[in-house]
Design a protein around this motif. Structure first.
Motif, PDB file in Angstrom:
ATOM      1  N   ALA A   1       7.060  10.607   4.585  1.00 57.55           N
ATOM      2  CA  ALA A   1       7.002  10.450   3.243  1.00 57.55           C
ATOM      3  C   ALA A   1       7.889  10.056   2.476  1.00 57.55           C
ATOM      4  N   ILE A   2       9.390  10.209   2.603  1.00 56.50           N
ATOM      5  CA  ILE A   2      10.315   9.365   1.940  1.00 56.50           C
ATOM      6  C   ILE A   2      10.322   7.854   2.235  1.00 56.50           C
ATOM      7  N   ASP A   3       9.662   7.615   3.543  1.00 57.03           N
ATOM      8  CA  ASP A   3       9.584   6.215   3.919  1.00 57.03           C
ATOM      9  C   ASP A   3       8.723   5.280   3.101  1.00 57.03           C
ATOM     10  N   LEU A   4       7.498   6.307   2.836  1.00 57.54           N
ATOM     11  CA  LEU A   4       6.609   5.387   1.809  1.00 57.54           C
ATOM     12  C   LEU A   4       7.097   5.493   0.550  1.00 57.54           C
ATOM     13  N   LYS A   5       7.509   6.698   0.006  1.00 62.11           N
ATOM     14  CA  LYS A   5       8.031   6.834  -1.350  1.00 62.11           C
ATOM     15  C   LYS A   5       9.257   5.547  -1.766  1.00 62.11           C
ATOM     16  N   ASN A   6      10.013   5.015  -0.693  1.00 59.73           N
ATOM     17  CA  ASN A   6      10.964   4.224  -0.925  1.00 59.73           C
ATOM     18  C   ASN A   6      10.394   3.030  -0.672  1.00 59.73           C
ATOM     19  N   GLY A   7       9.227   2.681  -0.857  1.00 58.52           N
ATOM     20  CA  GLY A   7       8.655   1.273  -0.915  1.00 58.52           C
ATOM     21  C   GLY A   7       8.199   0.828   0.654  1.00 58.52           C
ATOM     22  N   ALA A   8       8.461   1.495   1.484  1.00 59.91           N
ATOM     23  CA  ALA A   8       8.055   0.937   3.013  1.00 59.91           C
ATOM     24  C   ALA A   8       6.463   0.522   2.965  1.00 59.91           C
ATOM     25  N   THR A   9       6.136  -0.581   3.612  1.00 62.91           N
ATOM     26  CA  THR A   9       4.593  -0.735   3.710  1.00 62.91           C
ATOM     27  C   THR A   9       4.093   0.056   4.738  1.00 62.91           C
ATOM     28  N   ALA A  10       2.874   0.677   4.201  1.00 67.53           N
ATOM     29  CA  ALA A  10       2.307   1.627   5.234  1.00 67.53           C
ATOM     30  C   ALA A  10       1.665   0.730   6.358  1.00 67.53           C
ATOM     31  N   ASP A  11       2.198   0.947   7.485  1.00 61.10           N
ATOM     32  CA  ASP A  11       1.779   0.377   8.925  1.00 61.10           C
ATOM     33  C   ASP A  11       1.625   1.245   9.866  1.00 61.10           C
TER      34      ASP A  11
ATOM     35  N   ALA B   1      -6.452  13.821   7.488  1.00 57.44           N
ATOM     36  CA  ALA B   1      -6.008  14.198   6.390  1.00 57.44           C
ATOM     37  C   ALA B   1      -4.719  13.633   5.774  1.00 57.44           C
ATOM     38  N   LEU B   2      -3.499  13.807   6.840  1.00 58.79           N
ATOM     39  CA  LEU B   2      -2.469  13.075   6.410  1.00 58.79           C
ATOM     40  C   LEU B   2      -2.345  11.661   6.208  1.00 58.79           C
ATOM     41  N   LEU B   3      -3.228  10.971   6.764  1.00 62.69           N
ATOM     42  CA  LEU B   3      -3.227   9.539   6.533  1.00 62.69           C
ATOM     43  C   LEU B   3      -4.262   9.209   5.211  1.00 62.69           C
ATOM     44  N   GLN B   4      -4.994  10.026   4.902  1.00 63.51           N
ATOM     45  CA  GLN B   4      -5.710  10.006   3.466  1.00 63.51           C
ATOM     46  C   GLN B   4      -4.865  10.211   2.328  1.00 63.51           C
ATOM     47  N   CYS B   5      -4.187  11.439   2.458  1.00 68.89           N
ATOM     48  CA  CYS B   5      -2.964  11.622   1.638  1.00 68.89           C
ATOM     49  C   CYS B   5      -2.162  10.311   1.478  1.00 68.89           C
ATOM     50  N   ALA B   6      -1.628   9.734   2.558  1.00 70.01           N
ATOM     51  CA  ALA B   6      -0.871   8.471   2.553  1.00 70.01           C
ATOM     52  C   ALA B   6      -1.480   7.326   1.849  1.00 70.01           C
ATOM     53  N   ILE B   7      -2.891   7.262   1.976  1.00 72.95           N
ATOM     54  CA  ILE B   7      -3.471   6.170   1.538  1.00 72.95           C
ATOM     55  C   ILE B   7      -3.826   6.376   0.013  1.00 72.95           C
ATOM     56  N   TRP B   8      -3.926   7.534  -0.324  1.00 76.63           N
ATOM     57  CA  TRP B   8      -3.844   7.987  -1.776  1.00 76.63           C
ATOM     58  C   TRP B   8      -2.380   7.496  -2.433  1.00 76.63           C
ATOM     59  N   TYR B   9      -1.412   8.089  -1.912  1.00 79.00           N
ATOM     60  CA  TYR B   9      -0.032   7.848  -2.309  1.00 79.00           C
ATOM     61  C   TYR B   9       0.188   6.585  -2.285  1.00 79.00           C
TER      62      TYR B   9
ATOM     63  N   GLY C   1      -1.840   3.911  -2.832  1.00 76.19           N
ATOM     64  CA  GLY C   1      -2.738   3.541  -3.957  1.00 76.19           C
ATOM     65  C   GLY C   1      -3.289   2.367  -3.735  1.00 76.19           C
ATOM     66  N   GLY C   2      -4.211   1.726  -4.662  1.00 77.51           N
ATOM     67  CA  GLY C   2      -4.826   0.417  -4.512  1.00 77.51           C
ATOM     68  C   GLY C   2      -3.904  -0.660  -4.542  1.00 77.51           C
ATOM     69  N   ASP C   3      -2.705  -0.670  -4.667  1.00 75.86           N
ATOM     70  CA  ASP C   3      -1.618  -2.011  -4.805  1.00 75.86           C
ATOM     71  C   ASP C   3      -1.291  -2.278  -3.338  1.00 75.86           C
ATOM     72  N   GLY C   4      -1.186  -1.261  -2.549  1.00 76.80           N
ATOM     73  CA  GLY C   4      -0.456  -1.576  -1.114  1.00 76.80           C
ATOM     74  C   GLY C   4      -1.677  -1.830  -0.275  1.00 76.80           C
ATOM     75  N   ASP C   5      -1.243  -2.245   1.017  1.00 81.27           N
ATOM     76  CA  ASP C   5      -2.075  -2.598   2.097  1.00 81.27           C
ATOM     77  C   ASP C   5      -2.312  -1.417   2.826  1.00 81.27           C
ATOM     78  N   VAL C   6      -3.412  -0.726   2.931  1.00 81.83           N
ATOM     79  CA  VAL C   6      -3.591   0.457   3.986  1.00 81.83           C
ATOM     80  C   VAL C   6      -4.618   0.448   4.696  1.00 81.83           C
ATOM     81  N   SER C   7      -5.101  -0.776   5.280  1.00 82.44           N
ATOM     82  CA  SER C   7      -5.534  -1.217   6.376  1.00 82.44           C
ATOM     83  C   SER C   7      -5.364  -0.565   7.677  1.00 82.44           C
ATOM     84  N   SER C   8      -4.052  -0.554   7.904  1.00 92.56           N
ATOM     85  CA  SER C   8      -3.313   0.126   8.977  1.00 92.56           C
ATOM     86  C   SER C   8      -3.613   1.632   9.115  1.00 92.56           C
ATOM     87  N   LEU C   9      -3.485   2.305   8.042  1.00 94.68           N
ATOM     88  CA  LEU C   9      -3.672   3.636   8.002  1.00 94.68           C
ATOM     89  C   LEU C   9      -5.222   3.977   8.289  1.00 94.68           C
ATOM     90  N   ARG C  10      -6.037   3.274   7.648  1.00 97.76           N
ATOM     91  CA  ARG C  10      -7.575   3.285   7.977  1.00 97.76           C
ATOM     92  C   ARG C  10      -7.756   2.964   9.489  1.00 97.76           C
TER      93      ARG C  10
END
Length: 194
Positions: free
Chosen positions: A52-62, A128-136, A138-147
């Protein structure tokens, strides 16, 4: 950093498991061993917080974040089962405990079906964790890897379902009883009298 932590959590899981079981059976300190085994969930909590901290600090969701979610889902669904399974085998080997149960026929099918339900739980927790990350993100980032990792969880559930079906179609049969009396040896040939 997340991949390193996943590896550290996996290594830590086995180190704590071995240490806990060694304390229980080799050092004859069952309560201390149980306390060490209860530290296992802290590893997953640390992984969740760091992800969660990694994503909060701006890491690309991959893929690293997807793998972390799947690993946490596996630990939630299979962690206690794995510890119990290893505990039974260690108790049998080093403490004179009863031998592990061998399952055949309908019992093997039922057991495998219960394991499949654990796999469904694993995939659900990960999704569920991945969906929370996708919502976190948001629409600005690339979440295709999480999906994609959500789909991986579904594929694992489907593959395990096929394995369960093999237990239904081809039931595992108990080995034949090896304690049955052996056939009497062939009678020796009689010597001919001349």
């Amino acid at each position: 950093m997340v991949v390193t932590l996943i590896i550290a959590c996996e290594v830590g899981f086995w180190v704590l498991l071995v240490a806990g079981l060694a304390l229980r059976y080799l050092a004859r300190m069952p309560r201390t061993g149980a306390v060490v085994l209860l530290l296992e969930p802290l590893l997953e909590l640390a992984l969740l917080v760091v992800t969660a901290i990694d994503l909060k600090n701006g890491a690309t969701a991959d893929w690293k974040h997807g793998l972390a979610a799947l690993y946490i889902g596996y630990t939630v669904a299979y962690g206690h089962y794995t510890i119990t399974w290893v505990d039974v085998h260690v108790a049998h080997r080093f403490a004179g405990g009863p031998p592990p149960v061998k399952r055949y026929g309908r019992d093997a099918l039922t057991h495998e079906a219960k394991l499949w339900l654990r796999t469904v739980l694993m995939a659900a927790v990960a999704a569920a964790l991945l969906q929370c990350a996708i919502w976190y993100v948001g629409g600005d980032g690339d979440v295709s890897s999480l999906r994609s990792w959500q789909g991986t969880g579904l594929r694992i559930v489907a593959i395990h379902a096929v394995i369960v079906l093999t237990y239904l179609i081809w039931p595992k049969k108990a080995p034949k009883d090896r304690t049955a009396p052996e056939e009497s040896p062939a009678r020796p040939r009689e010597k001919s009298v001349r």
